[in-house]
Design an enzyme around this catalytic site. Sequence first.
Site, PDB file in Angstrom:
ATOM      1  CE  LYS A  92      -4.387   1.245   0.363  1.00  0.00           C
ATOM      2  NZ  LYS A  92      -5.518   0.572  -0.087  1.00  0.00           N
ATOM      3  N   GLY A 182     -22.956   5.276   2.001  1.00  0.00           N
ATOM      4  CA  GLY A 182     -22.028   5.591   0.968  1.00  0.00           C
ATOM      5  C   GLY A 182     -22.462   5.343  -0.372  1.00  0.00           C
ATOM      6  N   GLY A 184     -20.559   6.166  -3.248  1.00  0.00           N
ATOM      7  CA  GLY A 184     -19.654   6.363  -4.300  1.00  0.00           C
ATOM      8  C   GLY A 184     -19.402   5.354  -5.278  1.00  0.00           C
ATOM      9  CB  VAL A 186     -17.908   0.379  -3.549  1.00  0.00           C
ATOM     10  CG1 VAL A 186     -18.649  -0.808  -3.223  1.00  0.00           C
ATOM     11  CG2 VAL A 186     -16.625   0.183  -4.146  1.00  0.00           C
TER      12      VAL A 186
HETATM   13  P1  NAD Z   1     -15.800   6.628  -3.001  1.00  0.00           P
HETATM   14  O1  NAD Z   1     -14.932   7.639  -2.524  1.00  0.00           O
HETATM   15  O2  NAD Z   1     -15.965   6.637  -4.630  1.00  0.00           O
HETATM   16  O3  NAD Z   1     -17.286   6.791  -2.242  1.00  0.00           O
HETATM   17  C1  NAD Z   1     -17.372   6.753  -0.952  1.00  0.00           C
HETATM   18  C2  NAD Z   1     -18.504   7.692  -0.532  1.00  0.00           C
HETATM   19  O4  NAD Z   1     -18.982   7.550   0.939  1.00  0.00           O
HETATM   20  C3  NAD Z   1     -18.407   8.963  -1.091  1.00  0.00           C
HETATM   21  O5  NAD Z   1     -19.692   9.629  -1.718  1.00  0.00           O
HETATM   22  C4  NAD Z   1     -18.460   9.948   0.365  1.00  0.00           C
HETATM   23  O6  NAD Z   1     -19.097  11.001   0.255  1.00  0.00           O
HETATM   24  C5  NAD Z   1     -19.216   8.962   1.427  1.00  0.00           C
HETATM   25  N1  NAD Z   1     -19.132   9.020   2.582  1.00  0.00           N
HETATM   26  C6  NAD Z   1     -18.077   9.336   3.201  1.00  0.00           C
HETATM   27  N2  NAD Z   1     -18.107   9.330   4.637  1.00  0.00           N
HETATM   28  C7  NAD Z   1     -19.658   8.971   4.628  1.00  0.00           C
HETATM   29  C8  NAD Z   1     -20.332   8.651   5.909  1.00  0.00           C
HETATM   30  N3  NAD Z   1     -19.922   9.060   7.110  1.00  0.00           N
HETATM   31  N4  NAD Z   1     -21.632   8.427   5.699  1.00  0.00           N
HETATM   32  C9  NAD Z   1     -22.167   8.466   4.340  1.00  0.00           C
HETATM   33  N5  NAD Z   1     -21.472   8.614   3.296  1.00  0.00           N
HETATM   34  C10 NAD Z   1     -20.153   8.993   3.437  1.00  0.00           C
HETATM   35  O7  NAD Z   1     -15.231   5.244  -2.493  1.00  0.00           O
HETATM   36  P2  NAD Z   1     -15.354   3.761  -2.909  1.00  0.00           P
HETATM   37  O8  NAD Z   1     -14.495   3.571  -4.055  1.00  0.00           O
HETATM   38  O9  NAD Z   1     -16.964   3.542  -3.380  1.00  0.00           O
HETATM   39  O10 NAD Z   1     -14.964   3.018  -1.880  1.00  0.00           O
HETATM   40  C11 NAD Z   1     -16.008   2.650  -0.750  1.00  0.00           C
HETATM   41  C12 NAD Z   1     -15.351   2.218   0.407  1.00  0.00           C
HETATM   42  O11 NAD Z   1     -15.063   0.831   0.004  1.00  0.00           O
HETATM   43  C13 NAD Z   1     -14.007   2.672   1.092  1.00  0.00           C
HETATM   44  O12 NAD Z   1     -13.963   2.451   2.400  1.00  0.00           O
HETATM   45  C14 NAD Z   1     -12.753   1.964   0.139  1.00  0.00           C
HETATM   46  O13 NAD Z   1     -11.778   2.151   0.870  1.00  0.00           O
HETATM   47  C15 NAD Z   1     -13.442   0.535   0.298  1.00  0.00           C
HETATM   48  N6  NAD Z   1     -12.982  -0.307  -0.861  1.00  0.00           N
HETATM   49  C16 NAD Z   1     -13.298   0.300  -2.224  1.00  0.00           C
HETATM   50  C17 NAD Z   1     -12.749  -0.416  -3.387  1.00  0.00           C
HETATM   51  C18 NAD Z   1     -12.936  -0.016  -4.692  1.00  0.00           C
HETATM   52  O14 NAD Z   1     -12.559  -0.890  -5.615  1.00  0.00           O
HETATM   53  N7  NAD Z   1     -13.418   1.180  -5.063  1.00  0.00           N
HETATM   54  C19 NAD Z   1     -12.223  -1.770  -3.157  1.00  0.00           C
HETATM   55  C20 NAD Z   1     -12.134  -2.192  -1.703  1.00  0.00           C
HETATM   56  C21 NAD Z   1     -12.636  -1.578  -0.617  1.00  0.00           C
END
Ligand code: NAD
Length: 341
Positions: A92, A182, A184, A186
């Site tokens: 990482k 969330g 986002g 995912v």
């Molecule tokens: P992202 O940044 O696209 O989306 C995260 C969303 O969560 C954002 O829209 C943000 O506004 C929202 N958010 C933040 N704090 C919040 C809260 N307290 N309450 C509600 N919403 C909140 O991230 P992502 O890529 O969708 O990833 C989401 C999670 O999954 C993260 O923890 C990331 O580390 C984990 N993850 C992602 C992936 C991937 O492939 N993208 C893989 C494994 C793990």
Amino acid sequence: MIYKDITHTIFSDIETSSHSDFNHEKVFYYEDAKVGLKSLIAVHDTTKGPGIGGCRYKAYRSYVEGLTDVLRLSKGMTEKNIAANIPFGGGKAIIFLENRKSKKMLESFANFLNLLDGMYISAQDIGISHEDTKFIRKFTPYIFDNVDPGPYTAKGIFYSIEAAIKFYYQSDLVGRKISIQGAGSVGLKLAYHLSNSGAIVYIQDIDTKKVQSITSKNIIPVKNALIQECDLFAPCAVGGILNDTSINELKCKIIAGGANNQLSNKTIDTKLYQLGINYIPDVLINSGGVIGLTQDYLNKNDLEIESDLVAIADRALEYMKIAKKESKTVLDAMGGLFFKG
Ligand code: NAD
């Protein structure tokens, strides 16, 4: 420019190898004052192949907080890559958010990756977009930029949720209530997969714009997804949200989501079990992203990727079964199978 192997040295007043989360092969520090870059790369385990894992661009209150994050996340990547059954180890990177992200900064980060000569291959993470990885790729071969991993992660979680609902409720998804924190990369994709399968989906995001554009009538924006009455709660925003206080507010029977490190500490897993809540660990089901990112490197076609994503749910189901049979949590059922440390 400073480039240092800090694995066994004192750096910034702390001996890296004395950190309680340290059981790593290598930790490197890189600083390029001209472009405002300070970065750490932790390579946890390369037994199965180069360490892979994303680069996080984030504000930390101290150097030690950043070191802690990169050590924990890189270890999590070793576990995740085992869960995904891909020939890679865990690593990482973090970039300390002290200065504005710039093209020069990203180019310098590429130089950091080149210095490690393939021991670690990076990818996007919080604060580093798909556009950023594409730009960094111009200067180094050691970053995955082929896809946005989010939709792959969402698909693996979707299959796992389907399996969990079937296992714990003997039911399909039609009419089941799923609450997602969330919206986002995912969370939103997951919401559409679930609603397309007939589930009623509640979704919350602190950025309300993200939920305003949702058109499906089966996806309902809520103010607080964690306290929403539902069959399954899917945390897909930030880590550490399951703590001694918040778990008493939950109104679900299953937790299964994508956010990394959802438990504030390991005792929460047992406490959830005592509350009658089945917690499916993130590391078990959120490895779809690395499957998507490594597909070209491993020459996999779409059918193979789809079957790899289904296999995430199959493995998760195996651990749900062991947990039920042995009256323990799914995390305990995973036991030492994942990782020695
Ligand atoms: P992202 O940044 O696209 O989306 C995260 C969303 O969560 C954002 O829209 C943000 O506004 C929202 N958010 C933040 N704090 C919040 C809260 N307290 N309450 C509600 N919403 C909140 O991230 P992502 O890529 O969708 O990833 C989401 C999670 O999954 C993260 O923890 C990331 O580390 C984990 N993850 C992602 C992936 C991937 O492939 N993208 C893989 C494994 C793990």
